[in-house]
Structures are given as C-alpha cells and as structure tokens.
Design a protein around this motif. Structure first.
Motif, short mmCIF file in Angstrom:
data_model
loop_
_atom_site.label_atom_id
_atom_site.label_comp_id
_atom_site.label_asym_id
_atom_site.label_seq_id
_atom_site.Cartn_x
_atom_site.Cartn_y
_atom_site.Cartn_z
N THR A 137 -26.43 4.42 -9.37
CA THR A 137 -25.56 4.47 -8.18
C THR A 137 -26.30 4.05 -6.92
OG1 THR A 137 -26.16 6.79 -7.84
CG2 THR A 137 -24.19 6.36 -9.15
N ILE A 138 -27.58 3.80 -7.02
CA ILE A 138 -28.43 3.51 -5.86
C ILE A 138 -28.00 2.22 -5.16
CG2 ILE A 138 -30.78 2.96 -5.13
CD1 ILE A 138 -30.49 5.86 -5.88
N ASP A 139 -27.95 2.29 -3.82
CA ASP A 139 -27.75 1.10 -3.00
C ASP A 139 -29.14 0.59 -2.61
OD1 ASP A 139 -27.68 -0.34 -0.38
OD2 ASP A 139 -25.52 -0.04 -0.57
N PRO A 140 -29.51 -0.65 -2.98
CA PRO A 140 -30.89 -1.10 -2.75
C PRO A 140 -31.29 -1.14 -1.28
CG PRO A 140 -29.49 -2.93 -3.44
CD PRO A 140 -28.70 -1.68 -3.64
N ASP A 141 -30.35 -1.48 -0.40
CA ASP A 141 -30.68 -1.52 1.03
C ASP A 141 -30.93 -0.11 1.56
OD1 ASP A 141 -30.40 -4.28 1.08
OD2 ASP A 141 -28.26 -4.18 1.58
N MET A 142 -30.12 0.85 1.14
CA MET A 142 -30.33 2.23 1.57
C MET A 142 -31.64 2.78 1.01
SD MET A 142 -26.60 4.05 1.48
CE MET A 142 -25.10 3.15 1.89
N GLN A 143 -31.96 2.42 -0.24
CA GLN A 143 -33.20 2.89 -0.84
C GLN A 143 -34.41 2.36 -0.06
OE1 GLN A 143 -33.40 5.05 -3.24
NE2 GLN A 143 -35.46 4.90 -4.09
N GLU A 144 -34.35 1.11 0.30
CA GLU A 144 -35.45 0.52 1.06
C GLU A 144 -35.57 1.17 2.44
OE1 GLU A 144 -37.18 -3.90 2.27
OE2 GLU A 144 -35.32 -3.71 1.13
N LEU A 145 -34.43 1.43 3.08
CA LEU A 145 -34.44 2.08 4.38
C LEU A 145 -34.99 3.50 4.26
CD1 LEU A 145 -33.66 2.21 7.38
CD2 LEU A 145 -31.34 2.84 6.66
N ALA A 146 -34.55 4.24 3.25
CA ALA A 146 -35.03 5.61 3.06
C ALA A 146 -36.54 5.63 2.87
CB ALA A 146 -34.34 6.25 1.86
N TYR A 147 -37.05 4.69 2.10
CA TYR A 147 -38.49 4.64 1.87
C TYR A 147 -39.25 4.29 3.14
CZ TYR A 147 -42.91 3.58 -0.48
OH TYR A 147 -44.22 3.58 -0.88
N SER A 148 -38.66 3.43 3.96
CA SER A 148 -39.36 2.93 5.14
C SER A 148 -39.56 3.97 6.23
CB SER A 148 -38.62 1.72 5.73
OG SER A 148 -37.40 2.14 6.35
N VAL A 149 -38.71 5.03 6.26
CA VAL A 149 -38.83 6.03 7.33
C VAL A 149 -39.88 7.09 7.02
CG1 VAL A 149 -36.42 5.68 7.98
CG2 VAL A 149 -37.01 7.57 6.45
N MET A 150 -40.54 6.96 5.90
CA MET A 150 -41.60 7.91 5.55
C MET A 150 -42.96 7.24 5.76
SD MET A 150 -40.02 9.59 2.04
CE MET A 150 -39.59 8.01 1.31
N SER A 165 -17.85 11.51 -3.56
CA SER A 165 -18.01 11.23 -4.99
C SER A 165 -19.22 11.91 -5.60
CB SER A 165 -18.14 9.72 -5.21
OG SER A 165 -19.34 9.23 -4.64
N GLY A 166 -20.20 12.26 -4.78
CA GLY A 166 -21.45 12.80 -5.29
C GLY A 166 -22.46 11.72 -5.64
N ASP A 167 -22.10 10.44 -5.51
CA ASP A 167 -23.02 9.36 -5.85
C ASP A 167 -24.28 9.43 -4.99
OD1 ASP A 167 -21.24 8.42 -7.69
OD2 ASP A 167 -20.66 6.63 -6.57
N ILE A 168 -25.43 9.30 -5.64
CA ILE A 168 -26.70 9.24 -4.93
C ILE A 168 -26.95 7.79 -4.55
CG2 ILE A 168 -29.19 9.61 -5.13
CD1 ILE A 168 -28.54 11.85 -7.15
N LEU A 364 -26.40 10.09 -10.47
CA LEU A 364 -27.38 9.01 -10.34
C LEU A 364 -27.03 7.82 -11.22
CD1 LEU A 364 -30.06 8.13 -9.07
CD2 LEU A 364 -31.26 9.34 -10.89
N ILE A 365 -26.17 8.05 -12.22
CA ILE A 365 -25.79 6.99 -13.16
C ILE A 365 -24.38 6.52 -12.86
CG2 ILE A 365 -25.54 6.36 -15.59
CD1 ILE A 365 -28.39 7.21 -14.66
N ASP A 366 -24.21 5.22 -12.75
CA ASP A 366 -22.88 4.63 -12.54
C ASP A 366 -22.25 4.31 -13.89
OD1 ASP A 366 -20.65 3.48 -11.47
OD2 ASP A 366 -21.61 1.58 -10.96
N THR A 367 -22.88 3.40 -14.64
CA THR A 367 -22.37 3.03 -15.96
C THR A 367 -23.53 2.82 -16.92
OG1 THR A 367 -22.35 0.66 -15.41
CG2 THR A 367 -20.31 1.90 -15.06
N ILE A 368 -23.21 2.93 -18.21
CA ILE A 368 -24.15 2.56 -19.27
C ILE A 368 -23.40 1.62 -20.20
CG2 ILE A 368 -25.62 3.36 -21.15
CD1 ILE A 368 -25.82 6.06 -19.77
N ARG A 369 -23.98 0.45 -20.42
CA ARG A 369 -23.32 -0.57 -21.26
C ARG A 369 -24.27 -1.02 -22.37
NH1 ARG A 369 -18.68 -2.72 -19.06
NH2 ARG A 369 -18.25 -2.11 -16.90
N GLY A 370 -23.66 -1.34 -23.53
CA GLY A 370 -24.43 -1.89 -24.63
C GLY A 370 -24.94 -3.27 -24.28
N SER A 371 -25.79 -3.82 -25.14
CA SER A 371 -26.36 -5.14 -24.88
C SER A 371 -25.27 -6.22 -24.82
CB SER A 371 -27.37 -5.50 -25.96
OG SER A 371 -26.78 -5.44 -27.25
#
Length: 482
Positions: A137-150, A165-168, A364-371
């Motif tokens: 469920t992670i948004d890559p831009d938000m993850q990068e921003l969160a990391y950058s403020v530390m 929704s509870g999505d992280i 933390l999980i959005d979807t799980i798909r087979g190969s």
C-alpha cells in the motif's frame, strides 16, 4: 481383447489416482513438515535459488529474484534499501528470513494453497515455478518524504496512513541498512556484514522500528486521557480546571510538575482546551486519579493498547500496565513510567479520532497475485476497534487544533493546511538530558486524508521539539496539497 483393454484402463486410472493422492499428500498435508525438517537442506537450497516472487511498490520491485551465475539459479536483490529495509526484511541463506520476506514466505516461495495448481503444473512440466508478487500500500513519494525528514545519526520513525481505509502510505525509520549485504550467497560475507551492521548504534536488522520499538509516548498519551475525561461526562472542553505547578504523588515524597519553562507554570487555572494545547501535566494526572486506572486502561485498550497483531508484520503490543496505585497512575497518565507505544500505535490513535472514532486495521498489503497475475489476495478495509463515539471524536479534533494555535505544536501551524495534532515529550531519566520527542496528528482537520506520526528517540529536547513540528508541517503540506 476388449476386457483386457478395460482392465488395463482401470489399472491406469487407479495408478493415476494413487499418484494424484500421493502428490496431494506431499504438496499439501506433509508439505510444511517436510520443508521445516532440520535435515532437509535440499529444500533450503532449492528455495534460496528459486524464482522467488517480487515485492512491489507502485508496480516497481523493491525486492526481486534475478538470475545468478553461481551455485544458485537466482539471487535475491533489493532496491532503495534504505527506504524499505525495515519492511522487506532480508532473505538470507545464512540468517533466514525477516520482515515481509518471512511473513509472506508461502506466497513469495509459491507454496500457498492458492498456488497449488501451479505447483502441479510445475511437477509435470518440469518448468521453473515463480512465486507470487506482493503489491504494498506504500506510496513511493510519501515513503521518500518520510525518510528524508529524519536526520542521519538519529533513531526515528515516521508513519503515514489513510485514516478511512487503514492503508499504510509510508513507514520509514532510521538507522537503516542495505539488505543486499545479508542476501549474499557467501556465508562468510554475510557473517562479516551482519557483524558490521550490528555495530551501528540503534540498528537491528531483525526489527522494523515503527512496529517493534516501544518508546514512552510522553504527552501524546494525553489523547487517551482526554477521551476518557470527555467520555466520563465529568469534563468538557470549556471547563475550568486547576493547574498546580506541582503535585506530590500520593503516599510518596515524589513531585510531579509541569514541564519547566512552559506556559503551564504561569497558570493557576485554565480550561481543558487550554490545558490540552499547552500539555500541562498536573491537571491530567489529577483527572486520571479521579477517573481511576480502570477507565484510563479501558480507553487505552479501546485504542489498541495491550494488543499485538499482524499487518502482516507483527506489531508489538503497546503497553498500559495493570494494578497501578495512584502515584503510578499519575505518572502513567502523562505517558511515562511503564507506558510504552509503537509509532504505529500512536498513529492509530490519531487516525481513529480522524475517522469519527472508528479505528481501521492498518494494512500494508494491497494485493497478492500469482506469476500469471491471478488474484490470490485482495486486502479490503477492516474495522479494528470502535474506539470512541463520533461526538467525542469531533470534540477531540477541535482540541487538537489548539496545540498549533499558540500551543506546543505552534511550529506546525500551516497557512495552507488545517492540521490537528498533539505533541509529546518523554523524559528518559532524572540524570539524562535526552528525551523521546513525538508528534501525531491528521489533516485536513475537517476532512482527514492522512494521519502522520513522527518520533525521535534519545534526542535532546530542543532539537526534537523543533524537528517534530516542522517536519509534520512539511509532510502534511506536501501530502495534502499534492
């Protein structure tokens, strides 16, 4: 002749059925026992060199298996490791698996019940089966921003969620590390790398700090106190309360005072709204003793304390202790003593208030798909707790505007985003100048889109209090206005 053909056909069918049953027993009933057998090194080596499924963020792999030229067919490779090491964990021949690599191993390795047909096809065709792909469920831009403020050299966590929704959307921490160092096929290299990583202060490659570390939450716990006060019907936001500069804890000679240098020391009395905004200790301690430990604990547990769960990473149970005397209760009410909380827990408290009192289970999980992209799991929003009523949540939202309007979170006040928040400072000991510095909140206050929690552990007060508020503001403005 026809009878002979029929007999042969019956035998062939019977043999086929025996084969199917045998395969079923091995693949399903006995699979776990065989794989977990201590003598089954063949299984370990086969899995480690297999086409393990990728872990994806926004469709891009942050962990994947690529073809290898050494003794194994595939090598596990991690991308943007400093951003995601706490989430993915590592998959190591030397040290096993941690994080999502461990919790979702049955999908990534292709051994889940939903991939049974694929395993049958692999058995008969001889082709290499690929594991399932896991989309976070992670948004890559938000993850990068969160990391950058530390800042570097600190122990810190940042969590961003969708309250509805509870999505992280982001979960980052420092110190971080390169998971590829432990995924190497060389046991000697992995051992040397592990020793080096474990020498880094505050770093454990085995833990995800936002879900496993349990620092004292300090005054962010006053969110729990305030809900309990309002739910009791004995307190109102505009009610005037005494604000003694210090109280002596019952049956002790120990003083409990307001934070030195704050506005609380200049007040003799103030409304609950003003006390909340300035985070005065003594009124909350007095109220907690008046309400009693059972009410405070019940409210804390309504918001998720004293309960562990999986997202699928295991979230350590945040702690509010039992059997407290009044002195211990007073200290616990301000988030000190034996009260402990994960960063995710305090984010859940803010998110529940933002969501009209309903706490959604963090996902933390959005979807799980087979190969072949067959959908194996599609995670849906799930109510975790009915933490409080919409009416109390609305009152709390208004109170949480106060810290930004001249209160302890004044640095977080924004001209573009209406933010609701609560700060917290937990002192680490009488002989220690370091604190845990917290802030948790949501925005926009009248229509919440995100809940954000930041905690810096073992940091000096001035640095921590400035970082929490200014970085909350930066995240809120970037996320809400994007």
């Amino acid at each position: 002749m026809n009878q002979a053909i029929r007999n042969s056909w019956v035998v062939i069918v019977a043999m086929f059925m025996v084969l199917v049953v045998a395969i079923s027993v091995i693949q399903v009933i006995a699979a776990d026992a065989l794989k977990n057998n201590d003598f089954n090194s063949r299984q370990l080596y086969q899995e480690f060199g297999s086409a393990r499924g990728p872990i994806l963020v926004d469709g891009n792999p942050i962990a994947e298996s690529v073809e290898s030229n050494d003794d194994f067919n595939y090598q596990r490779v991690y991308h943007d490791t400093e951003l995601y090491s706490g989430l993915t964990g590592f998959y190591s021949l030397t040290y096993g698996a941690t994080g999502l690599e461990d919790k979702l191993n049955r999908y990534l390795a292709g051994s889940s019940d939903g991939q049974f047909v694929d395993r049958i096809i692999e058995l008969f065709s001889g082709t290499q089966m690929e594991g399932a792909q896991v989309e976070l469920t992670i948004d890559p831009d938000m993850q990068e921003l969160a990391y950058s403020v530390m800042p570097e050299g600190v122990e810190a966590s940042v969590v961003i969620t969708d309250p509805e929704s509870g999505d992280i959307l982001a979960m980052a921490s420092k110190p971080s590390y390169d998971t590829n160092l432990l995924a190497t096929h060389s046991g000697a290299e992995a051992s040397a790398n592990m020793a080096e990583l474990q020498s880094v202060p505050g770093l454990s490659p085995y833990l995800n700090r936002p879900t496993a570390s349990l620092p004292a939450p300090g005054s962010t716990f006053k969110l729990i106190d305030t809900v309990a006060m309002l739910e009791s019907g004995e307190y109102q936001p505009d009610q005037v309360l005494d604000v003694p500069d210090s109280i002596t804890l019952p049956n002790t000679t120990t003083p409990l005072g307001n934070f030195g240098g704050g506005l609380c020391g200049r007040l003799d009395e103030a409304t609950l709204a003003e006390i909340f905004a300035q985070s005065c200790n003594t009124p909350f301690a007095l109220a907690a003793m008046e309400l009693g430990q059972d009410r405070i604990r019940t409210t804390a547990e309504n918001f998720g304390f004293n309960e562990s769960f999986d997202i699928p990473l295991t979230v350590a149970a945040s702690q509010f202790p039992e059997d407290l005397d009044d002195a211990a209760l007073a200290q616990s009410s301000i988030g000190q003593r034996d009260v402990k909380a994960t960063a995710l827990q305090m984010n859940m408290v803010a998110a529940a208030i933002a969501n009209d009192g309903t706490m959604m289970k963090p996902q933390l999980i959005d979807t799980i798909r087979g190969s072949d992209l067959t959908l194996l799991e599609d995670v849906q929003p799930e109510v975790f707790k009915r933490s409080t009523t919409p009416e109390i949540a609305e009152q709390m939202t208004e109170l949480m505007r106060g810290p930004l309007d001249g209160g302890t979170a004044y640095r977080a006040q924004s001209e573009t985003v209406d933010i609701a928040a609560k700060t917290g400072t937990a002192q680490l000991g009488a002989d220690n100048d370091l604190v845990n510095s917290w802030i948790t909140g949501f925005a926009p206050a009248d229509d919440p889109q995100v809940a954000v929690t930041i905690v810096y552990q073992n940091i000096d007060f001035d640095t921590g209090s400035e970082l929490t508020s200014t970085n909350l503001k930066e995240i809120m403005e970037a996320v809400v206005t994007q």
